[in-house]
Design a protein around this motif. Structure first.
Motif, short mmCIF file in Angstrom:
data_model
loop_
_atom_site.label_atom_id
_atom_site.label_comp_id
_atom_site.label_asym_id
_atom_site.label_seq_id
_atom_site.Cartn_x
_atom_site.Cartn_y
_atom_site.Cartn_z
N THR A 546 34.34 45.03 29.15
CA THR A 546 34.32 46.36 28.55
C THR A 546 34.77 47.40 29.57
OG1 THR A 546 32.46 45.74 27.13
CG2 THR A 546 32.90 48.09 27.40
N ARG A 547 35.92 48.00 29.32
CA ARG A 547 36.46 49.10 30.15
C ARG A 547 36.38 48.78 31.64
NH1 ARG A 547 33.18 51.32 26.48
NH2 ARG A 547 31.58 51.72 28.04
N SER A 548 36.80 47.58 32.01
CA SER A 548 36.63 47.12 33.39
C SER A 548 37.95 47.13 34.16
CB SER A 548 36.05 45.70 33.40
OG SER A 548 34.74 45.70 32.90
N ASP A 549 37.88 47.58 35.41
CA ASP A 549 38.97 47.44 36.37
C ASP A 549 38.53 46.34 37.34
OD1 ASP A 549 40.13 49.56 35.08
OD2 ASP A 549 39.58 51.03 36.59
N LEU A 550 39.04 45.15 37.14
CA LEU A 550 38.59 44.00 37.91
C LEU A 550 39.61 43.66 38.99
CD1 LEU A 550 36.56 41.68 38.29
CD2 LEU A 550 37.86 40.38 36.60
N LYS A 551 39.12 43.55 40.24
CA LYS A 551 39.98 43.20 41.36
C LYS A 551 39.38 42.02 42.12
CE LYS A 551 41.63 47.96 42.03
NZ LYS A 551 41.81 49.08 42.99
N VAL A 552 40.27 41.19 42.66
CA VAL A 552 39.84 40.02 43.43
C VAL A 552 40.54 40.04 44.79
CG1 VAL A 552 39.69 37.51 43.53
CG2 VAL A 552 39.50 38.67 41.32
N ASN A 553 39.75 39.99 45.86
CA ASN A 553 40.28 39.92 47.23
C ASN A 553 39.79 38.64 47.90
OD1 ASN A 553 40.31 42.96 46.63
ND2 ASN A 553 41.41 42.84 48.58
N ILE A 554 40.61 38.16 48.82
CA ILE A 554 40.25 36.98 49.60
C ILE A 554 40.02 37.39 51.05
CG2 ILE A 554 40.96 34.68 50.37
CD1 ILE A 554 40.49 34.89 47.37
N ASN A 555 38.81 37.22 51.52
CA ASN A 555 38.39 37.41 52.92
C ASN A 555 38.40 38.85 53.43
OD1 ASN A 555 37.53 34.81 53.65
ND2 ASN A 555 39.64 34.12 53.86
N TYR A 556 39.36 39.66 52.99
CA TYR A 556 39.39 41.05 53.45
C TYR A 556 39.64 41.98 52.26
CZ TYR A 556 39.76 39.01 58.10
OH TYR A 556 39.53 38.28 59.24
N MET A 557 39.08 43.16 52.34
CA MET A 557 39.20 44.13 51.25
C MET A 557 40.38 45.07 51.50
SD MET A 557 36.82 43.59 48.96
CE MET A 557 36.62 45.17 48.15
N ASP A 558 41.56 44.51 51.66
CA ASP A 558 42.74 45.34 51.81
C ASP A 558 43.82 44.84 50.86
OD1 ASP A 558 43.95 43.07 53.01
OD2 ASP A 558 43.39 43.74 55.01
N THR A 559 44.90 45.60 50.76
CA THR A 559 45.94 45.27 49.77
C THR A 559 46.63 43.95 50.08
OG1 THR A 559 47.52 46.63 51.01
CG2 THR A 559 46.35 47.68 49.17
N ASP A 560 46.71 43.57 51.36
CA ASP A 560 47.35 42.31 51.72
C ASP A 560 46.56 41.11 51.22
OD1 ASP A 560 49.42 43.62 52.96
OD2 ASP A 560 48.51 43.52 54.96
N HIS A 561 45.27 41.31 51.00
CA HIS A 561 44.41 40.21 50.56
C HIS A 561 43.95 40.39 49.11
CE1 HIS A 561 44.32 39.86 54.93
NE2 HIS A 561 43.99 38.59 54.76
N LEU A 562 44.58 41.33 48.40
CA LEU A 562 44.32 41.50 46.96
C LEU A 562 45.17 40.48 46.20
CD1 LEU A 562 43.08 43.23 44.61
CD2 LEU A 562 45.17 44.60 44.73
N VAL A 563 44.53 39.56 45.50
CA VAL A 563 45.27 38.49 44.82
C VAL A 563 45.29 38.67 43.30
CG1 VAL A 563 44.88 36.81 46.65
CG2 VAL A 563 43.19 37.03 44.79
N PHE A 564 44.49 39.57 42.78
CA PHE A 564 44.44 39.75 41.32
C PHE A 564 43.83 41.10 41.00
CE2 PHE A 564 42.02 39.47 37.33
CZ PHE A 564 43.01 39.08 36.45
#
Length: 630
Positions: A546-564
């Motif tokens: 419901t009205r969700s902005d879902l993000k998945v990161n691997i190991n680090y919370m930066d754009t280089d590690h944003l996978v989805f």
């Protein structure tokens, strides 16, 4: 003996000696039900058009929702004999009609059989050639019962209770909460209900689990029950959730709705598109007892009647040519297996799988199919199934299997013809899988029931769901996440944490000290003894969003590690409507081995939408698969 009576040509009365129906002519509104010594089971304080009626929500494409009560314009007797009578209240739409009138022809019908303690209702909706484009959101039949008589509601063996009075959900007796339909009973007429929360969505049921609900009155003791002998004419398939009965006292026959899914399930009709559908028949069963100590027997009796109605489906007494009897229908049978080489080297019988025929032609879209009929069964322990009494046509064969992700769709359409059985033989479902399981969280059954569901804040309790397997029906559970994690978000360690205890069932915002709702990030910690070169796969099976902005990161919370990431996902409203699932979605996320480490790793799941107390994701199941070449 059945009889008809007319009074000033304004009313039609059907009487079989047990039940007497009074219907407004020619509109088709059911204004009176006389039975068991009660002159009228319907609410006398409501207008004649607001007691027993069909209604509809629709809109022009992209326009505002329009609500209206459906009514007829012409009355006729369809069948009359000593065995049964069927009457029609029809409104015919002419595409040349000016203005924005609902572009549907509607035929509302009632059937009263001799010696039967109840009556049948159905309607035929039709779009003739030349109709304008519209979106259909909801249609149903509503019964408003005598408020001074009907106080006890029953939906299942476990879900039965004395309900509030309609005055209780209005100020000053009731206080509206954050969710408009949720009311805290501050000063109810029945003091035993003080401090409880009442919400019609707490009594929702899946199509596959419903089919009988109703009320029991006091003085005289009468049961009023809505029975669905089939769900073929209801949209959204077996997992579609619908309202049943709620404070009013109201008893609903829901056929088509958007609840727990949202606009994805709207039926879109294009300019000039023709369409016809028979909604029903369903059965309104009436029973009674002179002894108050036997009131509970009315529920048991209604369950027996439900079985009788189901065994009689399709009925042989419905007069419309658009309703097909048993000899005008066909069937299909087969056996479903699952192939997953990382689970078994052999084919796995699809035990207790759901298999169905739908007009939908892509995987999983049976959930949002809303124009045609659907026919569903469960397989046996060996994966065998037979789907009977199917309306002839060409269908997609769909399915889903508890324990495995995703949806099955047979590559070949299934043709059904009258009087024949289509043999499908052995079928194989190959769920998505690239590599062996590194770790998994939950169990794939398309709900979030396998996770931690907190106890309710006793300020907002519904006592019916205390110590209940449906404890998720309680109000305000989204705020319990903050109560449990007031400052730091949830951390789940694979191999150590227990999903039933350590994984909150809904990924919602966390309430900050100032009362504002903030994004929340859940951390999954896991260890890899080694990393194999290639692409790992993260499977995210979503039970609701419901009205969700879902993000998945691997190991680090930066754009280089944003996978989805996916923005503004879902309009299910399952969080605030006390549900455990909505529209099922499956996402597959590629993770390069270069992002992983030999040793400790973390996956961060961020619900990034802030300021919304009831937005969120309900995960069904999460799995990390190793690279395919490992």
């Amino acid at each position: 003996m059945l009889s008809f009576h007319f009074w000033c040509l304004m009313q039609v009365m059907l009487n079989n000696g047990l039940v007497k129906l009074t219907i407004l002519n020619p509109q088709g509104y059911l204004t009176g039900i006389q039975y068991g010594g009660m002159d009228n089971l319907l609410d006398l304080s409501s207008s004649e058009s607001n007691r027993g009626y069909w209604d509809i929500n629709w809109s022009l494409p992209g326009g505002q929702d329009r609500y209206q009560v459906v009514k007829g314009a012409e009355y006729s007797v369809i069948h009359q004999s000593n065995d049964y009578s069927e009457v029609s209240f029809r409104s015919t739409y002419a595409p040349s009609t000016p203005g924005t009138r609902l572009p549907l022809s509607v035929d509302i019908r009632y059937i009263l059989k001799s010696g039967i303690s109840g009556f049948y209702c159905y309607a035929i909706y039709e779009r003739p050639t030349g109709c304008r484009a519209i979106d259909l959101a909801q249609t149903r039949m509503v019964f408003k019962l005598r408020r001074e008589k009907f106080h006890y509601m029953a939906i299942t063996d476990a879900k039965q209770r004395i309900m509030p009075m309609p005055e209780d959900i209005l100020p000053p007796r009731g206080k509206q909460l954050i969710v408009p339909e949720s009311v805290l009973l501050v000063n109810p007429i029945n003091p035993d209900l003080k401090g409880e929360v009442d919400d019609k969505y707490q009594y929702s049921m899946d199509n596959k689990d419903g089919g009988l609900h109703g009320w029991i009155s006091s003085g005289p003791i009468i049961g009023f029950w809505v029975i669905f002998p089939s769900h073929e004419f209801r949209n959204g398939g077996p997992t579609k959730q619908n309202l049943t009965a709620h404070t009013g006292p109201a008893c609903l026959a829901m056929f088509h709705g958007t609840h727990y899914i949202g606009n994805d399930i709207l039926a879109h009709f294009g300019e000039g598109e023709t369409w016809r559908k028979v909604f029903g028949p369903f059965f309104v069963y009436l029973n009674s007892t002179p002894n108050v100590s036997n009131a509970s027997n009315l529920w048991s009796d209604a369950k027996r009647q439900r079985l009788l109605e189901e065994s009689a489906w399709p009925y042989n007494f419905v007069s419309s040519p658009y309703y097909l009897t048993a000899n005008e229908r066909g069937s299909t049978s087969g056996r479903l297996f699952v192939q997953d080489r990382y689970v078994s080297g052999s084919l796995i019988p699809a035990k207790n799988a759901y298999v169905g025929l739908s007009a939908a032609r892509t995987e999983g879209t049976w959930q949002t199919e809303s124009k045609e009929y659907q026919f569903w069964v469960q397989t046996d322990s060996n994966g065998n199934f037979t789907i009977k009494d199917v309306i002839p046509g060409v269908y997609g064969l769909h399915g889903w299997v508890p324990g495995f992700i995703g949806d099955y769709l047979d590559k070949e359409p299934v043709s059904i013809s009258a009087g024949s059985e289509t043999q499908l033989g052995n079928l194989t479902f190959v769920p998505l899988r690239d590599g062996p399981t590194v770790w998994e969280i939950g169990f794939p059954d398309r709900t979030a029931i396998t996770y931690f569901i907190p106890d309710v804040n006793m300020m907002y309790v519904n006592k019916l769901f205390l110590n209940s397997p449906e404890k998720y029906r309680q109000y305000g559970l989204w705020d319990r996440y903050t109560d449990i994690h007031p400052e730091v978000d949830q951390v789940f360690t694979v191999g150590v944490s227990d999903p039933k205890k350590d994984w909150f069932f809904a990924h919602v915002d966390r309430r900050g000290p100032d009362g504002k709702y903030l994004p929340s990030t859940w951390k999954v910690e896991f260890n890899l003894t080694a990393v194999t070169s290639g692409t790992y796969k993260l499977r995210l099976a979503i039970a609701s969003a419901t009205r969700s902005d879902l993000k998945v990161n691997i190991n680090y919370m930066d754009t280089d590690h944003l996978v989805f990431q996916v923005m503004n996902l879902g309009t299910d409203n399952a969080v605030c409507r006390h549900g455990i699932h909505g529209l099922y979605r499956l996402f597959s996320v590629n993770i390069s081995s270069s992002l992983l480490l030999a040793g400790d790793n973390s996956i961060f799941l961020t619900q990034a939408r802030d300021g919304d107390s009831v937005c969120g994701v309900l995960y069904d199941y999460i799995r990390l698969e190793a690279a395919a070449n490992s």
